[in-house]
Write a protein that holds these residues in place. Structure first.
Motif, short mmCIF file in Angstrom:
data_model
loop_
_atom_site.label_atom_id
_atom_site.label_comp_id
_atom_site.label_asym_id
_atom_site.label_seq_id
_atom_site.Cartn_x
_atom_site.Cartn_y
_atom_site.Cartn_z
N ASN A 94 36.10 53.73 26.01
CA ASN A 94 37.07 53.16 25.06
C ASN A 94 37.56 51.76 25.43
N GLY A 95 37.26 51.32 26.64
CA GLY A 95 37.69 49.97 27.00
C GLY A 95 37.07 49.54 28.32
N ILE A 96 36.77 48.24 28.42
CA ILE A 96 36.11 47.71 29.62
C ILE A 96 36.79 46.39 30.00
N LEU A 97 37.08 46.25 31.29
CA LEU A 97 37.72 45.02 31.76
C LEU A 97 36.84 44.32 32.80
N PHE A 98 36.76 43.01 32.68
CA PHE A 98 36.12 42.18 33.71
C PHE A 98 37.15 41.14 34.14
N ASP A 99 37.44 41.08 35.44
CA ASP A 99 38.31 40.02 35.99
C ASP A 99 37.43 39.33 37.03
N LEU A 100 36.73 38.32 36.57
CA LEU A 100 35.56 37.82 37.31
C LEU A 100 35.90 37.07 38.61
N GLY A 101 34.87 36.81 39.36
CA GLY A 101 35.02 35.98 40.55
C GLY A 101 35.36 36.76 41.80
N VAL A 102 35.95 36.05 42.75
CA VAL A 102 36.26 36.69 44.03
C VAL A 102 37.76 37.01 44.09
N SER A 103 38.11 37.91 45.00
CA SER A 103 39.52 38.25 45.16
C SER A 103 40.13 37.33 46.23
N SER A 104 41.46 37.27 46.26
CA SER A 104 42.13 36.39 47.23
C SER A 104 41.74 36.71 48.67
N PRO A 105 41.72 38.00 49.08
CA PRO A 105 41.34 38.26 50.48
C PRO A 105 39.95 37.75 50.82
N GLN A 106 39.02 37.84 49.86
CA GLN A 106 37.67 37.33 50.14
C GLN A 106 37.76 35.85 50.53
N PHE A 107 38.64 35.14 49.87
CA PHE A 107 38.84 33.73 50.17
C PHE A 107 39.68 33.52 51.43
#
Ligand SMILES: C[S@@+](CC[C@H](N)C(=O)[O-])C[C@H]1O[C@@H](n2cnc3c(N)ncnc32)[C@H](O)[C@@H]1O
Length: 312
Positions: A94-107
């Motif tokens: 019923n729903g799909i989310l994409f919050d692309l890229g890297v996360s803050s800890p990865q950086f």
């Protein structure tokens, strides 16, 4: 400590228009910020979360299990979302989310080699089990390929100088670390360009995109997401640079156009006239001033939302 400040949280969760008994997919679990909000809104529903980064998964799992057990985390690239869900006998969601890229800890943790401000081995893999790393690209790609990715994925005007600088430096010795690469970039670009944004910013973006095949997996994943989505379900995508946003925009546009109807049909079947997707926001949604003040990462964020109207 794994902390990621979620971007466009309220807007994207509202955008999903959550049905408490529906099935949802968070393709980019990260620190679990968006997933937590989805989970809180579910009653008999269920949430599938994808991430390819083991560290993110461990941290998010601790956070999510305090809310409810109605979720499963799948450690896979989101390009496999349809196969993974079909394998679990889920054919529609019923729903799909994409919050692309890297996360803050990865950086911020630095050790993963994503940041030009932290000394680390050149790596940049979100999935540490994959073999290709930024080290391989920098040390083994041919000049033409380096030039192409730095210019295309980094939109870097000095791509040729930088690719040449890398080629020259690695003839003497392998380029091992982020700071060695930063030095080479600084020496390759004209002095005047050292004054504005960090001179390594665009090259690091390009290497990250290439290492993780970010622009190749996105169209494939979006096509599969549209297939998986049930009629009336929604897809929300948060992107962080123009190359990503262009891909999202073009695919949503392709499916929200009224189909070309074959000429000479006497009466048009009603369904034929309708597009597959409806755009919920005509104009792209960007973070509020308050969010921009609080979260530096939010600066380039853009949210697009679509709703499925009929099957492909
Ligand atoms: C911006 S963060 C998500 C943050 C999350 N929405 C939150 O609020 O905490 C993006 C996450 O997606 C993951 N990711 C990026 N591309 C991916 C892909 N192709 N497949 C699976 N995970 C991916 C990254 O490892 C990262 O943890």
């Amino acid at each position: 400590m794994f902390h990621h400040e979620s971007v466009l949280l309220k807007e994207s969760i509202e955008g999903l228009n959550i049905n408490p008994n529906g099935i949802y997919v968070d393709c980019t679990l990260g620190g679990g910020g968006h997933s937590s909000e989805i989970l809180k809104r579910l009653d008999k529903g269920f949430l599938y979360c994808f991430d390819q980064d083991e560290e993110a998964i461990i941290a998010a799992n601790t956070r999510l299990k305090r809310i409810s057990r109605r979720y499963e985390i799948i450690q896979r690239n989101f390009k496999d979302l349809k196969e993974e869900l079909n394998h679990r006998n889920v054919c529609k969601v019923n729903g799909i989310l994409f919050d692309l890229g890297v996360s803050s800890p990865q950086f911020d943790q630095g050790k993963r080699g994503f940041s030009y401000q932290k000394e680390a081995k050149l790596d940049m893999r979100m999935d540490v089990n994959q073999s290709l790393s930024a080290y391989d690209i920098v040390n083994h790609y041919a000049f033409q390929d380096l030039f192409r990715i730095i210019s295309r994925y980094g939109e870097e005007r000095y791509a040729k100088n930088i690719a040449r600088g890398i080629e020259k430096a690695r003839e003497k010795k392998a380029i091992e670390t982020t700071f060695e690469l930063v030095d080479i970039i600084k020496k390759s670009v004209p002095a005047k360009s050292l004054r504005g944004k960090h001179p390594a910013k665009r090259t690091f973006q390009a290497l990250r995109i290439e290492t993780n095949r970010e622009l190749e997996v996105l169209p494939e994943a979006l096509e599969k997401a549209i297939d998986l989505l049930d009629v009336d379900g929604r897809i929300c995508v948060i992107s962080f640079h123009s190359l990503e946003d262009r891909i999202v925009k073009d695919i949503f546009k392709k499916y929200s156009k009224t189909p070309d109807v074959p000429r000479g049909l006497p009466i048009l079947p009603k369904d034929l006239e309708r597009p597959i997707l409806k755009r919920i926001n005509r104009k792209v949604i960007i973070p509020s001033n308050e969010e921009l003040e609080e979260n530096n990462r939010a600066h380039s964020a853009k949210l697009r939302i679509v709703q499925k109207v009929k099957e492909k």
